[in-house]
Scaffold this active site. Sequence first.
Site, mmCIF file in Angstrom:
data_model
loop_
_atom_site.group_PDB
_atom_site.id
_atom_site.type_symbol
_atom_site.label_atom_id
_atom_site.label_comp_id
_atom_site.label_asym_id
_atom_site.label_seq_id
_atom_site.Cartn_x
_atom_site.Cartn_y
_atom_site.Cartn_z
ATOM 1 N N ARG A 51 -1.125 5.196 -14.221
ATOM 2 C CA ARG A 51 -0.078 4.405 -13.827
ATOM 3 C C ARG A 51 -0.582 3.440 -12.473
ATOM 4 O O ARG A 51 -0.014 2.298 -12.337
ATOM 5 C CB ARG A 51 1.216 5.200 -13.222
ATOM 6 C CG ARG A 51 2.261 4.548 -12.470
ATOM 7 C CD ARG A 51 2.812 3.198 -13.582
ATOM 8 N NE ARG A 51 2.788 3.485 -14.917
ATOM 9 C CZ ARG A 51 2.705 2.446 -15.969
ATOM 10 N NH1 ARG A 51 2.672 1.106 -15.455
ATOM 11 N NH2 ARG A 51 2.882 2.730 -17.108
ATOM 12 N N LYS A 86 1.804 -14.510 2.863
ATOM 13 C CA LYS A 86 2.880 -13.743 2.429
ATOM 14 C C LYS A 86 2.478 -12.985 0.963
ATOM 15 O O LYS A 86 2.584 -13.358 -0.025
ATOM 16 C CB LYS A 86 4.145 -14.921 1.853
ATOM 17 C CG LYS A 86 4.833 -15.521 2.879
ATOM 18 C CD LYS A 86 5.719 -16.582 2.532
ATOM 19 C CE LYS A 86 6.374 -17.440 3.526
ATOM 20 N NZ LYS A 86 7.382 -18.213 2.899
ATOM 21 N N LYS A 118 2.895 -23.018 14.721
ATOM 22 C CA LYS A 118 4.185 -22.883 13.812
ATOM 23 C C LYS A 118 5.184 -23.397 14.585
ATOM 24 O O LYS A 118 5.325 -23.494 16.148
ATOM 25 C CB LYS A 118 4.456 -21.653 13.031
ATOM 26 C CG LYS A 118 3.245 -21.432 11.998
ATOM 27 C CD LYS A 118 3.508 -20.180 11.224
ATOM 28 C CE LYS A 118 4.596 -20.233 10.362
ATOM 29 N NZ LYS A 118 4.244 -21.085 9.015
ATOM 30 N N GLU A 148 1.789 -27.220 12.203
ATOM 31 C CA GLU A 148 2.895 -27.217 11.373
ATOM 32 C C GLU A 148 3.781 -28.353 11.689
ATOM 33 O O GLU A 148 4.400 -28.303 13.029
ATOM 34 C CB GLU A 148 3.608 -25.936 11.148
ATOM 35 C CG GLU A 148 4.802 -25.906 10.074
ATOM 36 C CD GLU A 148 5.456 -24.688 10.060
ATOM 37 O OE1 GLU A 148 6.593 -24.762 10.893
ATOM 38 O OE2 GLU A 148 5.046 -23.649 9.633
ATOM 39 N N ASP A 169 5.213 -29.901 6.314
ATOM 40 C CA ASP A 169 5.993 -28.720 5.843
ATOM 41 C C ASP A 169 7.433 -29.235 5.388
ATOM 42 O O ASP A 169 8.093 -29.834 6.198
ATOM 43 C CB ASP A 169 6.206 -27.876 6.998
ATOM 44 C CG ASP A 169 6.869 -26.370 6.817
ATOM 45 O OD1 ASP A 169 6.415 -25.939 5.631
ATOM 46 O OD2 ASP A 169 7.634 -26.046 7.473
#
Length: 233
Positions: A51, A86, A118, A148, A169
């Site tokens: 598995r 991410k 950011k 950004e 962005d």
Amino acid sequence: MAGLPIAQRVFQLLNGNIVFNPIIKEGTKVKVGEVLATLDGPLDGLLTGERVALNLAMRLSGIATMTRQYTEIIADLPTQLVDTRKTTPGLRILEKYAIQVGGAKNHRMGLDDGVMIKDNHIKAAGGIQGAIQSIRKTIPYPLTIEVETTTFDEVKEALKYGADIIMLDNMNLELMKESVTYIRRENKQIKIEASGNITLDNLRQVALTGVDYISSSAPITRSTWLDLSMRID
């Protein structure tokens, strides 16, 4: 297909007597019902690792498959597809490996690979100027600074104060084209990245604006696992 060496390592760790023979190469397109590898060894080791090995290979193959779908759309253009941070906790290295198998490039592995300013950093620093200037005083020379931006004014400010990479962005195509034209005219050395709401439907249009990179989390966050099974003979 991606993850056969990972699956092989799972079984090797469980029992060194298990022999894992891959039938196909990593990155190969596979068909339903195709045999991907054969294993020979003690039954307990095979069933214990089944598995874990399948889950990893299924997950990584799904990522590589969706990545390949994206990269094929812009294969004739100079723009490169890159991933994001991410990723699934604990699986970042493996998932970014699958991105490479699918034909794309890796963005930062972590916060220490490069500086990305950011929206929250810009607010905390009182603006792009303050953020870039304070960071330049402390980071090692080789590290790059990416900013950004979401508006044309932010693009101009990032360019003015020495960003190495400018991210466009969540911009619409017209604003993106205007920003690319402006950046190229002012400084051809600056790298340009597009990000935000990148889909299979708009990927090529974004690439045609002239950006150097397109970053997307979709191949990792939205891909479907490949359906794999292990059968005892």
